[in-house]
Structure formats: structure tokens, C-alpha cells
Design an enzyme around this catalytic site. Structure first.
Site, PDB file in Angstrom:
ATOM      1  N   MET A  83       1.742 -12.980 -25.197  1.00  0.00           N
ATOM      2  CA  MET A  83       2.795 -12.961 -26.228  1.00  0.00           C
ATOM      3  C   MET A  83       4.072 -12.328 -25.658  1.00  0.00           C
ATOM      4  SD  MET A  83       3.515 -13.840 -29.345  1.00  0.00           S
ATOM      5  CE  MET A  83       2.405 -13.816 -30.753  1.00  0.00           C
ATOM      6  N   GLY A  84       4.696 -13.042 -24.723  1.00  0.00           N
ATOM      7  CA  GLY A  84       6.004 -12.621 -24.212  1.00  0.00           C
ATOM      8  C   GLY A  84       7.086 -13.382 -24.966  1.00  0.00           C
ATOM      9  N   ARG A  85       8.238 -13.532 -24.325  1.00  0.00           N
ATOM     10  CA  ARG A  85       9.369 -14.200 -24.983  1.00  0.00           C
ATOM     11  C   ARG A  85       9.022 -15.601 -25.463  1.00  0.00           C
ATOM     12  NH1 ARG A  85      12.581 -11.446 -20.719  1.00  0.00           N
ATOM     13  NH2 ARG A  85      11.374 -12.788 -19.378  1.00  0.00           N
ATOM     14  N   ILE A  86       8.395 -16.404 -24.564  1.00  0.00           N
ATOM     15  CA  ILE A  86       8.155 -17.813 -24.903  1.00  0.00           C
ATOM     16  C   ILE A  86       7.024 -17.948 -25.926  1.00  0.00           C
ATOM     17  CG2 ILE A  86       7.562 -20.092 -23.972  1.00  0.00           C
ATOM     18  CD1 ILE A  86       8.842 -19.105 -21.276  1.00  0.00           C
TER      19      ILE A  86
ATOM     20  N   THR B 252       2.296 -24.735 -20.936  1.00  0.00           N
ATOM     21  CA  THR B 252       3.654 -24.904 -20.393  1.00  0.00           C
ATOM     22  C   THR B 252       3.939 -23.782 -19.393  1.00  0.00           C
ATOM     23  OG1 THR B 252       4.509 -23.639 -22.274  1.00  0.00           O
ATOM     24  CG2 THR B 252       4.659 -26.046 -22.424  1.00  0.00           C
TER      25      THR B 252
ATOM     26  N   ARG C  23       1.676 -22.246 -16.126  1.00  0.00           N
ATOM     27  CA  ARG C  23       1.381 -22.659 -14.753  1.00  0.00           C
ATOM     28  C   ARG C  23       0.024 -23.360 -14.736  1.00  0.00           C
ATOM     29  NH1 ARG C  23       6.008 -22.178 -14.049  1.00  0.00           N
ATOM     30  NH2 ARG C  23       7.134 -20.880 -12.537  1.00  0.00           N
TER      31      ARG C  23
ATOM     32  N   GLU D 157       0.916 -30.044  -8.462  1.00  0.00           N
ATOM     33  CA  GLU D 157       1.980 -30.826  -9.092  1.00  0.00           C
ATOM     34  C   GLU D 157       2.637 -31.697  -8.032  1.00  0.00           C
ATOM     35  OE1 GLU D 157       4.627 -28.279 -11.270  1.00  0.00           O
ATOM     36  OE2 GLU D 157       3.045 -27.700 -12.648  1.00  0.00           O
TER      37      GLU D 157
ATOM     38  N   HIS E  33       6.374 -31.186 -15.711  1.00  0.00           N
ATOM     39  CA  HIS E  33       6.978 -29.848 -15.603  1.00  0.00           C
ATOM     40  C   HIS E  33       8.456 -29.873 -16.019  1.00  0.00           C
ATOM     41  CE1 HIS E  33       6.395 -25.740 -13.440  1.00  0.00           C
ATOM     42  NE2 HIS E  33       7.236 -25.636 -14.458  1.00  0.00           N
TER      43      HIS E  33
ATOM     44  N   ALA F 226       9.683 -28.423 -19.116  1.00  0.00           N
ATOM     45  CA  ALA F 226       9.942 -27.599 -20.306  1.00  0.00           C
ATOM     46  C   ALA F 226      11.364 -27.036 -20.347  1.00  0.00           C
ATOM     47  CB  ALA F 226       8.918 -26.474 -20.397  1.00  0.00           C
TER      48      ALA F 226
HETATM   49  C1  GLV Z   1       9.562 -23.034 -14.746  1.00  0.00           C
HETATM   50  O1  GLV Z   1       8.396 -23.302 -14.723  1.00  0.00           O
HETATM   51  C2  GLV Z   1      10.054 -21.723 -14.626  1.00  0.00           C
HETATM   52  O2  GLV Z   1       9.297 -20.803 -14.271  1.00  0.00           O
HETATM   53  O3  GLV Z   1      11.257 -21.518 -14.852  1.00  0.00           O
END
Ligand code: GLV
Length: 331
Positions: free
Chosen positions: A156-159, A238, A240, A269, A288, A290
Site C-alpha cells: 500500500m504505497g502511492r500507487i 502493474t 514487476r 519482457e 508494460h 502503465a
Molecule cells: C515502470 O515500470 C517504472 O518503474 O516506472
């Protein structure tokens, strides 16, 4: 900076950052569509003071050993698992990244994968293109509802928080999370509850990964974890690719252990051509992307340029991964 410092930039970046870099530095920009091969990168940075790297560039101690003048590595990404940060610190090299500016774009993408996988949108698109759509089907294409369901956030960080806010506000979801730290803001504002990973796996209808990739998190979602999830669950990644044991995921999707997955990241990837994930109907694979919006990539390029220039001047980096290097920075 009396003489313009020499830097190597491993790919063409948005003008918002690249112009500044080219104005202030003697910049060698790698203009191919594919990353520079390892031996080329080694040779390119041999006399450079600055490096702009991408997540596709592996920076390890052996490579650093070939770059005696390097003062700063500015990574065009928020994640920095491609860089051996302790080795950089040891050698007096600053590392910068691009946090914050890609939070919303990444949370949007996680939500996009969540709803698309739950409602089988890509499968339906392929069905239509293949000419299989004959009539409206009462029992066809059934997916999962979102309203009032449980969202599990791993990290539960920013994203993770940005995704949880969307799902709480828009779809009235119950929010659970697992993390080494508690996130009080998420508990206060959206009623998120911290639980252990086992509980999260068992109770989540949607499980979204937002953890850093490191030795502790690599492979954290494997066969045993997938077995604990609901048969109706949707897994989103989203963050790694190596957080998930991809073979185990393909088996779980094939056997109906979980309902579907939406992945913006894979391991490797791109995925190998014979990866079973490529032949499953209940997985969505995005390349990849996002953070791939015009504004977000411009903002990333600006931070990336500012980190590079600050590192070259000997100033504080605006987004500094290893501030502990301060006392022993290369001059
Ligand atoms: C993308 O995957 C990032 O880490 O910015």
C-alpha cells in the site's frame, strides 16, 4: 559547470527532458528502438559522468567498474530493480528515479486491467473479430461484478493507495492490504485494513500487486498462494513480472484456480514465444505501458533531467534513491 559534462542517454526520451539534457550536457543519445547491448553500454559509459538509464538497462557492479568517472545514474522509471544501488553507493555514484508523477497513470492502468479482465473485454473483442458473434447470449461471456467487492492491495504505497481510492470511491469496495508498513492514511480515509498475506489471498475478489521487486518479494505469488485465492478472483500486476511465478499462474488460469489475470508486466519482457500465458483466453497482457501517457512521460522526463543535472552539479537530487551516498560522492 565550466565544460559541458559528458553523459550517455540509453534511449530517446520526451523533449520535455531531453532538450534540457542536450542543452546542458555533451549528450550521446542512443537512438535505436531497442536498448544498447551490454557491451555497447559498457563502452559508451567508459568516459561519462552521467547516465540516463531505462528499466531495460542492467546496471551492476561489473558495469560500474568500467565507468570510473560516473557521478550519477538517472533512471527513467520509479522502479530501480535494474540497478545495483548498494554498489552505486559503495562507488560514490548517485541514483535518481521518477516517483509521484506516474502514480495516477499506473493506478488507472491497474483499474483498466481489473475491469477488462473481470468483464472479459479482450476475449469479447477477439470473439467479435473472429466472426463468432451470432446472437445475444444469456449464458455467454459471463464475468465478475465489481460493486461492493473486496480489493486486496499487496504493497500500500502511492500507487496501491491511488487504486484503492478509485475502487472505494467509485465501486464501494472493501479495501484490505498487506505491507511491511501500515499505511495510516489509507486506514483513515478509505477504511483500509491491514491483514496478513494469507488473509488477503483468501478474502480478495481482486488482488493487485504494488510491491517493490527484491529478494523478499520475488516469486511471492506462486502455486501455494494462487491455491488460496477464490476461484472467482482476478489478479492484477502493474509492478514487476518476477513478483509472480508465471508458470504457476498459467496453470492456475488454465485449471480455473482463479478466474482471470491482467498483467502489464511479465518475466521476461516480452514473454517467451512459447509462454503458455500467450495461449490462454483469461489473461490480458499489456506491454508494460502503465506510465505511457503523454503528460506522465513528459513529467518523468523532466524529473529525470533534473536528477541528472543535480547529480552532475553535486547538488541534492530531487528524487534521490540513495541519499546515503552524500558523504562520499564522486567529485
Ligand atoms: C515502470 O515500470 C517504472 O518503474 O516506472
Amino acid at each position: 559547470m565550466a565544460q559541458r559534462p559528458k553523459v550517455f542517454v540509453t534511449r530517446v526520451l520526451p523533449d520535455a527532458g531531453l532538450q534540457l539534457i542536450e542543452e546542458m550536457c555533451d549528450a550521446d543519445v542512443w537512438r535505436d528502438a531497442l536498448p544498447p547491448p551490454a557491451d555497447v553500454l559498457r563502452q559508451k559509459i567508459a568516459d561519462r559522468e552521467g547516465l540516463v538509464a531505462l528499466l531495460t538497462d542492467k546496471i551492476d557492479d561489473a558495469l560500474l567498474g568500467q565507468a570510473p568517472k560516473l557521478k550519477v545514474i538517472s533512471n527513467f522509471a520509479v522502479g530501480f530493480n535494474n540497478i545495483d544501488v548498494p554498489a552505486c553507493t559503495e562507488r560514490g555514484v548517485c541514483v535518481g528515479n521518477t516517483p509521484g508523477v506516474l502514480t495516477d497513470a499506473t493506478a488507472d492502468m491497474a483499474f483498466c486491467l481489473l475491469i477488462a479482465a473481470a468483464r472479459r473485454v479482450v476475449e469479447g473483442h477477439q470473439y467479435t473479430l473472429a466472426g463468432k458473434w451470432k446472437t445475444w447470449e444469456p449464458l455467454g461471456h459471463l464475468g465478475q461484478d465489481l460493486m461492493g467487492r473486496t480489493l486486496g492491495i499487496v504493497g500500500m504505497g502511492r500507487i496501491g493507495y491511488a487504486l484503492a481510492k478509485r475502487c472505494r470511491g467509485g465501486w464501494d469496495m472493501r479495501i484490505l492490504y498487506s505491507d511491511v508498513f501500515s499505511n495510516e492514511k489509507s486506514e483513515m480515509t478509505i477504511g483500509a485494513r491491514r491483514v496478513d498475506l494469507d488473509t488477503l489471498l483468501k478474502e480478495s475478489d481482486f488482488l493487485s500487486l504494488h510491491a517493490d521487486l527484491n529478494d523478499k518479494t520475488r516469486g511471492m505469488i506462486g502455486a501455494a498462494q494462487l491455491q488460496k485465492m477464490k476461484k472467482t478472483a482476478v489478479l492484477i500486476n502493474t509492478a514487476r513480472g518476477p513478483l509472480i511465478d508465471q508458470k504457476a499462474l498459467a496453470a492456475a488460469l488454465r485449471d480455473g484456480t482463479i478466474f482471470a489475470a491482467g498483467l502489464d508486466v511479465t518475466d521476461p519482457e516480452p514473454p517467451d514465444k512459447d509462454d503458455p500465458l500467450l495461449r490462454l483466453p483469461n489473461v490480458i497482457l499489456a506491454p508494460h505501458i502503465a506510465s505511457a501517457t503523454v503528460r506522465t512521460r513528459d513529467n518523468m522526463a523532466m524529473i529525470c533531467a533534473q536528477n541528472l543535472l543535480a547529480g552532475l552539479r553535486g547538488d541534492k537530487l530531487p528524487a534521490w534513491v540513495n541519499p546515503e551516498v552524500a558523504g562520499k560522492r564522486r567529485k
